[in-house]
Scaffold this motif. Structure first.
Motif, PDB file in Angstrom:
ATOM      1  N   THR A 144       0.834  -1.209   0.000  1.00  0.00           N
ATOM      2  CA  THR A 144       0.000   0.000   0.000  1.00  0.00           C
ATOM      3  C   THR A 144       0.863   1.250   0.000  1.00  0.00           C
ATOM      4  OG1 THR A 144      -1.773  -1.156   1.164  1.00  0.00           O
ATOM      5  CG2 THR A 144      -1.795   1.245   1.263  1.00  0.00           C
ATOM      6  N   CYS A 188      -6.125 -10.334   0.074  1.00  0.00           N
ATOM      7  CA  CYS A 188      -5.944  -8.886   0.282  1.00  0.00           C
ATOM      8  C   CYS A 188      -5.177  -8.239  -0.868  1.00  0.00           C
ATOM      9  CB  CYS A 188      -5.197  -8.633   1.586  1.00  0.00           C
ATOM     10  SG  CYS A 188      -6.161  -8.908   3.080  1.00  0.00           S
ATOM     11  N   CYS A 242      -6.831  -1.179  -1.303  1.00  0.00           N
ATOM     12  CA  CYS A 242      -6.461  -1.047   0.106  1.00  0.00           C
ATOM     13  C   CYS A 242      -7.529  -0.373   0.957  1.00  0.00           C
ATOM     14  CB  CYS A 242      -5.141  -0.288   0.226  1.00  0.00           C
ATOM     15  SG  CYS A 242      -5.183   1.399  -0.439  1.00  0.00           S
ATOM     16  N   LYS A 247     -10.697  -1.363   1.018  1.00  0.00           N
ATOM     17  CA  LYS A 247     -11.654  -2.392   1.432  1.00  0.00           C
ATOM     18  C   LYS A 247     -10.971  -3.315   2.440  1.00  0.00           C
ATOM     19  CE  LYS A 247     -14.517  -2.506  -2.770  1.00  0.00           C
ATOM     20  NZ  LYS A 247     -13.765  -1.657  -3.704  1.00  0.00           N
ATOM     21  N   LEU A 248     -11.565  -3.441   3.607  1.00  0.00           N
ATOM     22  CA  LEU A 248     -10.999  -4.233   4.686  1.00  0.00           C
ATOM     23  C   LEU A 248     -11.841  -5.483   4.897  1.00  0.00           C
ATOM     24  CD1 LEU A 248     -10.308  -1.319   7.212  1.00  0.00           C
ATOM     25  CD2 LEU A 248      -8.804  -2.214   5.429  1.00  0.00           C
ATOM     26  N   HIS A 290     -14.080  -8.088   6.543  1.00  0.00           N
ATOM     27  CA  HIS A 290     -15.036  -8.011   7.654  1.00  0.00           C
ATOM     28  C   HIS A 290     -15.668  -9.358   7.934  1.00  0.00           C
ATOM     29  CE1 HIS A 290     -18.914  -8.256   5.430  1.00  0.00           C
ATOM     30  NE2 HIS A 290     -18.159  -7.853   4.433  1.00  0.00           N
ATOM     31  N   PHE A 336     -14.861  -8.303   1.778  1.00  0.00           N
ATOM     32  CA  PHE A 336     -14.203  -7.041   2.105  1.00  0.00           C
ATOM     33  C   PHE A 336     -15.197  -5.899   1.918  1.00  0.00           C
ATOM     34  CE2 PHE A 336     -11.069 -10.054   0.790  1.00  0.00           C
ATOM     35  CZ  PHE A 336      -9.931  -9.798   1.539  1.00  0.00           C
ATOM     36  N   LYS A 388     -15.607  -1.373   2.242  1.00  0.00           N
ATOM     37  CA  LYS A 388     -15.092  -0.050   2.582  1.00  0.00           C
ATOM     38  C   LYS A 388     -15.600   0.351   3.953  1.00  0.00           C
ATOM     39  CE  LYS A 388     -14.508   2.206  -1.914  1.00  0.00           C
ATOM     40  NZ  LYS A 388     -15.004   3.284  -2.782  1.00  0.00           N
ATOM     41  N   GLU A 389     -14.779   1.056   4.685  1.00  0.00           N
ATOM     42  CA  GLU A 389     -15.196   1.504   6.017  1.00  0.00           C
ATOM     43  C   GLU A 389     -16.327   2.518   5.889  1.00  0.00           C
ATOM     44  OE1 GLU A 389     -12.233   1.462   9.522  1.00  0.00           O
ATOM     45  OE2 GLU A 389     -11.214   2.450   7.854  1.00  0.00           O
TER      46      GLU A 389
END
Length: 315
Positions: free
Chosen positions: A21, A176, A181, A183-184, A186, A236, A238-239
């Motif tokens: 990243t 990943c 980067c 999108k995390l 969950h 994944f 997005k926050e």
């Protein structure tokens, strides 16, 4: 253009999967936008060009030498996320690239081509020698687009087979690398199918089940010698703010500082007269190897056999 949007775009380019990243952020700072009308030459045969071109929007086609076969070849059509050109090597182009619609490209100039050669897939500046053992375990070798190779480190703690957490960690790491980067992860679900061989590399094949604006889903097959050993399904997102459907209270346990480390537990068991001597000798003969992540067990009982214990563990 918004800096975060550029980073998100770069995260979708297959060539850049092997970058960290931090590398993508550096590239996003130096790339240049270039715009072309339909029919414009992006690069001409015999020219050096400006660097590596990433198609942001629109389409282009590759026009080969005059002796090339005529016809519409799908592999010669370039679209979003495709790329062409040269990084640090200033070679001349062997073909023409012509825009077949309104076209926008991101161009990474030659002088910044070294950004495509990071020291690891997780960090642009750190080498594997300076990374922690956990980062070393999660350092995968990119083989092709969406295919990675992982290893069991020779100096890692040994079990009878590949540690399940290693399968999960490396498979998630592979997933990943195929998601931008922002999108995390969950949610994930794993299924262990076969015992893994410590002496063999593990191939991680990532399948792109879904790519949306807010969500992405990946399935990862972990194979050895052609056999799937473990499969992972991960989602994944997005926050963003959302509903909270469940609230679980943490159990009351001692603080980590109040618990013995694995090495301290081992030393205590070596001299505890309540434990069988054959067990204490077996512990003494075994070489102690620190785990990559320090784990302290809440139940530090001296009992070797736990016939009536509760089927759960806190650590």
């Amino acid at each position: 253009m918004d800096h975060a949007t550029v980073i998100e775009f770069l995260g979708q380019v297959p060539l850049l999967q092997r970058l960290s990243t931090s590398s993508l952020k550096k590239i996003a700072e130096v790339v240049q936008f270039k715009h072309y009308d339909c029919g414009d030459y992006v690069v001409r045969e015999g020219e050096i060009g400006d660097g590596i071109y990433f198609i942001w929007e629109g389409e282009a086609e590759v026009s080969g030498p005059v002796h090339a076969e005529e016809g519409n070849h799908p592999e010669l059509q370039l679209k979003q996320y495709d790329y062409f050109g040269f990084g640090t090597i200033t070679s001349v182009h062997q073909v023409n690239v012509i825009s077949s619609s309104k076209l926008t490209c991101l161009v990474l100039p030659h002088q910044h081509g070294t950004l495509l050669q990071p020291k690891s897939i997780w960090n642009a500046d750190e080498t594997l020698q300076t990374c922690s053992m956990v980062e070393n375990i999660l350092h995968l070798e990119p083989i092709e687009v969406d295919i990675f190779r992982g290893f069991t480190l020779p100096d890692a703690p040994k079990f009878a087979q590949v540690f399940g957490g290693q399968f999960i960690g490396q498979a998630l790491a592979a997933a990943c690398k195929t998601v931008d980067c922002f999108k995390l992860v969950h949610s994930l679900h794993g299924c262990f199918l076969r015992a893994g061989d410590l002496s063999l590399p593990i191939i991680y094949q990532v399948h792109r089940a879904r790519d949306g604006n807010s969500f992405a889903t990946r399935r990862v097959d972990s194979t050895q010698q052609g056999n799937v050993m473990f499969t992972l399904l991960a989602s994944f997102q997005k926050e963003e703010a959302g509903f909270e459907h469940q609230e679980v209270e943490m159990p009351q346990v001692p603080a980590p500082e109040m618990l013995l480390s694995l090495e301290e537990l081992r030393e205590r068991r070596l001299t505890d007269p309540r434990l069988p001597m054959d067990y204490r000798k077996r512990v003494a003969r075994a070489k102690f190897i620190p785990w990559p992540i320090e784990i302290r067990f809440c139940d530090q009982s001296n009992s070797v056999r736990r016939y009536n214990s509760h089927p759960s563990m806190k650590y």
